[in-house]
Every structure is written in C-alpha cells, then in structure tokens.
Design an enzyme around this catalytic site. Sequence first.
Site, PDB file in Angstrom:
ATOM      1  N   LYS A 211       0.786  -1.244   0.000  1.00 50.77           N
ATOM      2  CA  LYS A 211       0.000   0.000   0.000  1.00 50.77           C
ATOM      3  C   LYS A 211       0.815   1.290   0.000  1.00 50.77           C
ATOM      4  O   LYS A 211       0.272   2.366   0.206  1.00 50.77           O
ATOM      5  CB  LYS A 211      -0.961  -0.006   1.195  1.00 50.77           C
ATOM      6  CG  LYS A 211      -0.244  -0.073   2.530  1.00 50.77           C
ATOM      7  CD  LYS A 211      -1.193   0.058   3.690  1.00 50.77           C
ATOM      8  CE  LYS A 211      -0.444   0.058   4.999  1.00 50.77           C
ATOM      9  NZ  LYS A 211      -1.254   0.168   6.171  1.00 50.77           N
TER      10      LYS A 211
ATOM     11  N   SER B 179     -10.022   1.531  -2.861  1.00 46.32           N
ATOM     12  CA  SER B 179      -9.571   2.811  -2.317  1.00 46.32           C
ATOM     13  C   SER B 179     -10.180   3.962  -3.104  1.00 46.32           C
ATOM     14  O   SER B 179     -10.440   3.842  -4.308  1.00 46.32           O
ATOM     15  CB  SER B 179      -8.047   2.869  -2.436  1.00 46.32           C
ATOM     16  OG  SER B 179      -7.583   4.183  -2.266  1.00 46.32           O
TER      17      SER B 179
ATOM     18  N   THR C 201      -8.640   6.184  -4.113  1.00 46.04           N
ATOM     19  CA  THR C 201      -7.624   6.560  -5.107  1.00 46.04           C
ATOM     20  C   THR C 201      -8.130   6.313  -6.531  1.00 46.04           C
ATOM     21  O   THR C 201      -7.661   6.949  -7.471  1.00 46.04           O
ATOM     22  CB  THR C 201      -6.293   5.800  -4.840  1.00 46.04           C
ATOM     23  OG1 THR C 201      -5.265   6.381  -5.611  1.00 46.04           O
ATOM     24  CG2 THR C 201      -6.380   4.339  -5.161  1.00 46.04           C
TER      25      THR C 201
ATOM     26  N   TYR D 203       0.467   1.725  -7.361  1.00 45.18           N
ATOM     27  CA  TYR D 203      -0.408   1.253  -6.276  1.00 45.18           C
ATOM     28  C   TYR D 203      -1.872   1.514  -6.634  1.00 45.18           C
ATOM     29  O   TYR D 203      -2.712   0.621  -6.578  1.00 45.18           O
ATOM     30  CB  TYR D 203      -0.062   1.951  -4.945  1.00 45.18           C
ATOM     31  CG  TYR D 203      -1.202   1.917  -3.958  1.00 45.18           C
ATOM     32  CD1 TYR D 203      -1.488   0.765  -3.253  1.00 45.18           C
ATOM     33  CD2 TYR D 203      -2.035   3.036  -3.790  1.00 45.18           C
ATOM     34  CE1 TYR D 203      -2.576   0.718  -2.383  1.00 45.18           C
ATOM     35  CE2 TYR D 203      -3.116   2.999  -2.923  1.00 45.18           C
ATOM     36  CZ  TYR D 203      -3.379   1.846  -2.227  1.00 45.18           C
ATOM     37  OH  TYR D 203      -4.457   1.799  -1.386  1.00 45.18           O
TER      38      TYR D 203
ATOM     39  N   LYS E 125      -5.327  -1.095  -7.610  1.00 46.44           N
ATOM     40  CA  LYS E 125      -6.704  -1.075  -7.077  1.00 46.44           C
ATOM     41  C   LYS E 125      -7.699  -0.974  -8.231  1.00 46.44           C
ATOM     42  O   LYS E 125      -8.729  -1.648  -8.243  1.00 46.44           O
ATOM     43  CB  LYS E 125      -6.895   0.092  -6.104  1.00 46.44           C
ATOM     44  CG  LYS E 125      -6.100  -0.046  -4.821  1.00 46.44           C
ATOM     45  CD  LYS E 125      -6.547  -1.253  -4.001  1.00 46.44           C
ATOM     46  CE  LYS E 125      -5.673  -1.543  -2.803  1.00 46.44           C
ATOM     47  NZ  LYS E 125      -5.949  -2.837  -2.167  1.00 46.44           N
TER      48      LYS E 125
ATOM     49  N   TYR F  47     -12.199   2.662   0.389  1.00 40.66           N
ATOM     50  CA  TYR F  47     -11.872   3.347   1.646  1.00 40.66           C
ATOM     51  C   TYR F  47     -11.387   4.758   1.364  1.00 40.66           C
ATOM     52  O   TYR F  47     -10.592   4.987   0.465  1.00 40.66           O
ATOM     53  CB  TYR F  47     -10.718   2.667   2.384  1.00 40.66           C
ATOM     54  CG  TYR F  47     -10.797   1.183   2.552  1.00 40.66           C
ATOM     55  CD1 TYR F  47     -12.008   0.509   2.635  1.00 40.66           C
ATOM     56  CD2 TYR F  47      -9.623   0.442   2.658  1.00 40.66           C
ATOM     57  CE1 TYR F  47     -12.045  -0.864   2.813  1.00 40.66           C
ATOM     58  CE2 TYR F  47      -9.655  -0.927   2.839  1.00 40.66           C
ATOM     59  CZ  TYR F  47     -10.865  -1.578   2.909  1.00 40.66           C
ATOM     60  OH  TYR F  47     -10.885  -2.924   3.079  1.00 40.66           O
TER      61      TYR F  47
ATOM     62  N   ASN G  67      -9.646   7.756   4.079  1.00 45.35           N
ATOM     63  CA  ASN G  67      -8.376   7.657   4.816  1.00 45.35           C
ATOM     64  C   ASN G  67      -8.561   7.026   6.192  1.00 45.35           C
ATOM     65  O   ASN G  67      -9.008   7.712   7.125  1.00 45.35           O
ATOM     66  CB  ASN G  67      -7.754   9.049   4.954  1.00 45.35           C
ATOM     67  CG  ASN G  67      -7.156   9.544   3.661  1.00 45.35           C
ATOM     68  OD1 ASN G  67      -7.841   9.621   2.642  1.00 45.35           O
ATOM     69  ND2 ASN G  67      -5.871   9.852   3.671  1.00 45.35           N
TER      70      ASN G  67
ATOM     71  N   LEU H  34      -0.211  10.529   7.143  1.00 47.41           N
ATOM     72  CA  LEU H  34      -0.227  11.681   8.049  1.00 47.41           C
ATOM     73  C   LEU H  34      -0.320  11.297   9.532  1.00 47.41           C
ATOM     74  O   LEU H  34       0.472  11.782  10.348  1.00 47.41           O
ATOM     75  CB  LEU H  34      -1.395  12.613   7.678  1.00 47.41           C
ATOM     76  CG  LEU H  34      -1.563  13.840   8.559  1.00 47.41           C
ATOM     77  CD1 LEU H  34      -0.383  14.794   8.406  1.00 47.41           C
ATOM     78  CD2 LEU H  34      -2.872  14.561   8.234  1.00 47.41           C
TER      79      LEU H  34
ATOM     80  N   ARG I 229       3.472  17.763  -1.890  1.00 44.72           N
ATOM     81  CA  ARG I 229       4.008  16.433  -2.181  1.00 44.72           C
ATOM     82  C   ARG I 229       3.511  16.023  -3.565  1.00 44.72           C
ATOM     83  O   ARG I 229       2.299  16.133  -3.837  1.00 44.72           O
ATOM     84  CB  ARG I 229       3.519  15.453  -1.107  1.00 44.72           C
ATOM     85  CG  ARG I 229       3.964  14.016  -1.325  1.00 44.72           C
ATOM     86  CD  ARG I 229       3.622  13.137  -0.131  1.00 44.72           C
ATOM     87  NE  ARG I 229       2.187  12.890   0.017  1.00 44.72           N
ATOM     88  CZ  ARG I 229       1.655  12.076   0.929  1.00 44.72           C
ATOM     89  NH1 ARG I 229       2.437  11.431   1.781  1.00 44.72           N
ATOM     90  NH2 ARG I 229       0.348  11.908   1.006  1.00 44.72           N
TER      91      ARG I 229
HETATM   92  C1  UD1 Z   1      -2.639   7.682   0.045  1.00 44.42           C
HETATM   93  C2  UD1 Z   1      -3.389   7.198  -1.145  1.00 44.42           C
HETATM   94  C3  UD1 Z   1      -4.461   6.240  -0.737  1.00 44.42           C
HETATM   95  C4  UD1 Z   1      -3.831   5.091  -0.018  1.00 44.42           C
HETATM   96  C5  UD1 Z   1      -3.058   5.587   1.160  1.00 44.42           C
HETATM   97  C6  UD1 Z   1      -2.353   4.400   1.728  1.00 44.42           C
HETATM   98  C7  UD1 Z   1      -3.585   8.704  -3.006  1.00 44.42           C
HETATM   99  C8  UD1 Z   1      -4.275   9.895  -3.545  1.00 44.42           C
HETATM  100  N1  UD1 Z   1      -4.006   8.328  -1.809  1.00 44.42           N
HETATM  101  O1  UD1 Z   1      -3.548   8.484   0.793  1.00 44.42           O
HETATM  102  O2  UD1 Z   1      -5.118   5.735  -1.845  1.00 44.42           O
HETATM  103  O3  UD1 Z   1      -4.819   4.190   0.391  1.00 44.42           O
HETATM  104  O4  UD1 Z   1      -2.124   6.594   0.756  1.00 44.42           O
HETATM  105  O5  UD1 Z   1      -1.184   4.655   2.320  1.00 44.42           O
HETATM  106  O6  UD1 Z   1      -2.722   8.139  -3.609  1.00 44.42           O
HETATM  107  N2  UD1 Z   1       0.374  14.850   4.702  1.00 44.42           N
HETATM  108  C9  UD1 Z   1       1.179  15.872   5.187  1.00 44.42           C
HETATM  109  N3  UD1 Z   1       2.333  15.539   5.807  1.00 44.42           N
HETATM  110  C10 UD1 Z   1       2.741  14.240   5.988  1.00 44.42           C
HETATM  111  C11 UD1 Z   1       1.926  13.211   5.492  1.00 44.42           C
HETATM  112  C12 UD1 Z   1       0.753  13.552   4.845  1.00 44.42           C
HETATM  113  O7  UD1 Z   1       0.845  17.038   5.056  1.00 44.42           O
HETATM  114  O8  UD1 Z   1       3.824  14.016   6.546  1.00 44.42           O
HETATM  115  C13 UD1 Z   1      -0.901  15.187   4.051  1.00 44.42           C
HETATM  116  C14 UD1 Z   1      -0.986  14.746   2.621  1.00 44.42           C
HETATM  117  O9  UD1 Z   1      -0.531  15.739   1.748  1.00 44.42           O
HETATM  118  C15 UD1 Z   1      -2.504  14.505   2.485  1.00 44.42           C
HETATM  119  C16 UD1 Z   1      -2.936  14.069   3.881  1.00 44.42           C
HETATM  120  O10 UD1 Z   1      -1.907  14.506   4.754  1.00 44.42           O
HETATM  121  O11 UD1 Z   1      -3.144  15.690   2.192  1.00 44.42           O
HETATM  122  C17 UD1 Z   1      -3.111  12.575   4.016  1.00 44.42           C
HETATM  123  O12 UD1 Z   1      -1.938  11.934   3.507  1.00 44.42           O
HETATM  124  P1  UD1 Z   1      -1.715  10.359   3.651  1.00 44.42           P
HETATM  125  O13 UD1 Z   1      -1.995   9.940   5.047  1.00 44.42           O
HETATM  126  O14 UD1 Z   1      -0.366  10.056   3.091  1.00 44.42           O
HETATM  127  O15 UD1 Z   1      -2.849   9.714   2.764  1.00 44.42           O
HETATM  128  P2  UD1 Z   1      -3.240   9.967   1.247  1.00 44.42           P
HETATM  129  O16 UD1 Z   1      -2.110  10.502   0.470  1.00 44.42           O
HETATM  130  O17 UD1 Z   1      -4.510  10.713   1.248  1.00 44.42           O
END
Ligand code: UD1
Length: 343
Positions: free
Chosen positions: A86, A126, A128, A151, A155, A179, A181, A202, A296
């Site tokens: 994932k 997902s 996604t 990835y 899906k 799903y 998040n 995150l 990112r």
């Molecule tokens: C991504 C995938 C999702 C997948 C999931 C699994 C995409 C669009 N989404 O979710 O399909 O199931 O990963 O791991 O490909 N953020 C920060 N700082 C950080 C980390 C994240 O600002 O250090 C922000 C990101 O920019 C985003 C949000 O937090 O806006 C959530 O990020 P994250 O938890 O990585 O999930 P997704 O990218 O939404």
Amino acid sequence: MKKILVTGGAGYIGSHTVVELQEAGYAPIIIDNFSNSEESALEGIAAILGKEIPCYRVDCTDAVAMRQVFEQEQDIQGVIHFAAYKAVGESVAEPLKYYHNNVGSLVALLQVMSEFNVYNLVFSSSCTVYGIPDKLPVTEQTPVQKANSPYGNTKKICEEILSDLAASGAEMNSIALRYFNPIGAHPSARIGELPLGVPSNLVPFITQTAIGIREQVTVFGSDYDTPDGTCIRDYVHVVDLAKAHVVAIDRLLEGKVDKLEFYNVGTGNGNTVLEAIQAFELATGVKLNYKIGPRRAGDVPKIYADVTKATEVLGFKTTSTLEEAMASAWKWQVSLKESTTEA
Ligand code: UD1
C-alpha cells in the site's frame, strides 16, 4: 459460526476487522505472510477477544498454499481480501512488486475460491480510483480515472477484474469497499497501525512526532484551493471501517448481492491537514511541532465521500469523530512506547 477468511488479517485494517467479525458472531480465519505486519497483532487480537484466532502464514499469490488452507478449513463462507502492498511512493519505484502482489493475489484467490465453491468476496479498494475528481463529494458513480501511481493502478485493475468476472456470468458475488483515509486504533490500544520505517501517512507521522520519534511534521502544501490552503481528506476511524466489512459480509451471505457492488466508506466530511492537526491537539492536549512545506508530488488536492449509498443500502454509518480517532491513535502510540520501554 460462519467461517470468514481474512487475508492480510494481521495488518492494520485486517486486524480490526477480525475483531469486529468475531464480535458479530462470525469465525474469522487469518491468512497473512507478515511482510508488512507483526505477530504481535495476533496477540493483540487474542487479548481483545479472549481467544486466539486461527492464522496461516501464507502468501496469497501462492495458489497451492491457499488451496491447502481451503482444504483444511472446509466450509469457508466468505473471504475479505486485504492482503496487498500500500505504499504509494514504493509502488512508483518498484511497480512489478505491486502488480505481482496486489493483482496476482486477487487472481489466485478468485481461482481458489471458485474451486472450493466459495462465492462471497469483500475487496479492499480505495478512493484513489477517483483520481482528482471534478465534483465533490464523490459518489460511486463518479468516474474512475487514470491512476496516478502503480499502487492506485493495482486497485483500479483489481476492480476491473471483478467487473470482468461479473460480466462473464461467473458464480462470484463481490463487494468492493472504496476506503477513504483510515486512521486511529482499537480503543483497547492492543492493535493499531504499525508502519515500517518512516511513515508516509499523516496520522502515524503526527503521533510519532508527538511522542518524540520524529522531529517535526511537514504539512505538504498550503496553496491548495481549500479554506486554509491544505489538502482535504475524509478521515475514517479504522473501527468504523472494520464494521463496514461486517455489514458487507452480512449482505453477501444474505444473498443480496447480484455479482458486484461498490461502496464508498468514509464519514462524508472533508478535513484539511491543519484541521486534522488541530483535532489531534484538541483530543490529546499535546502540542504538535509542525511546519508548512512544499506540496508532495501526486497528492490529490481534495476528496471526501458521499456516503448515501452505504447508508441506504448497507445501513452503514460511521460514528466516531475525528477527535476520537486521533485520541485512539495517540493511545496506541503511547502503548507502543510503553511496551518497548518495558521490553
Ligand atoms: C494515500 C493514497 C491512498 C492510499 C493511502 C495508503 C492517493 C491519492 N491516496 O492516501 O489511496 O490508500 O495513501 O497509504 O494516492 N500529509 C502531510 N504531511 C505528511 C503526510 C501527509 O501534510 O507528513 C498530508 C498529505 O498531503 C494529504 C494528507 O496529509 O493531504 C493525508 O496523507 P496520507 O496519510 O499520506 O494519505 P493519502 O495521500 O490521502
């Protein structure tokens, strides 16, 4: 009790689903190759349920080994297929690993299920698959777009495999849950997310920073077209998400699914990254060290679910708030620290 096979049952969403299945009166059986999960998840599940759940150390791309599980267990009524890689970034660097594992395991599983006349499948999909949607919130009718990572493509391809199988008239009924998040952990703090290495998601990054494992959270971008400029996501408590699998299995076993159905599983609410951080701080009383950084690559600016279909057809609605989910993630992080300190 009806046996439900849970592939990836020692993983993050899988372990929570195993607990909910057992509590709903099913007999879950775990298959996991432990490539991205730990045996400690089994201990956590056993501690919550007061009983051990059978577990086979099997790779789902290995049809021979899977067959042995179906032979040994007999009368499996349904399968929930979580087992998959994932990590979005890793999938860009190692696409074949992702196609082999994520697509190969679904194909092998469907073949073995058919051989043993098991025709009920819940598949982990997902949001996604919606890519960067034109309109929000996204419904199940929102067009699926070209995936922006291998990835995401796995899906999308897996959903297409299920659609093709349905169109062929083959005897197989499936529900694909898309799903949003998933975050948080079981309220007991006995199971939760166990990211390998530096988390890319995150919430584990937030909790690891708050506890001192990481220096600082970087908020990826503050110039998006959202109220505070940071990305919007639909954060769903993993226990709520786990419960969606139980109602999906109920529906399949009641014979209500004609070939294939798709459902969004989210809360229906979109929150920005800054709102998520604020919810964490409010829920825990812990001040988070964060800074605003650049965007990112590959991030979707905003996405959240329309949950009408899951509400009306599955009778499913999430109940946890963002604060509750954050509090549970924090309790889990603290318990991990305590268990390593004790060890
Ligand atoms: C991504 C995938 C999702 C997948 C999931 C699994 C995409 C669009 N989404 O979710 O399909 O199931 O990963 O791991 O490909 N953020 C920060 N700082 C950080 C980390 C994240 O600002 O250090 C922000 C990101 O920019 C985003 C949000 O937090 O806006 C959530 O990020 P994250 O938890 O990585 O999930 P997704 O990218 O939404």
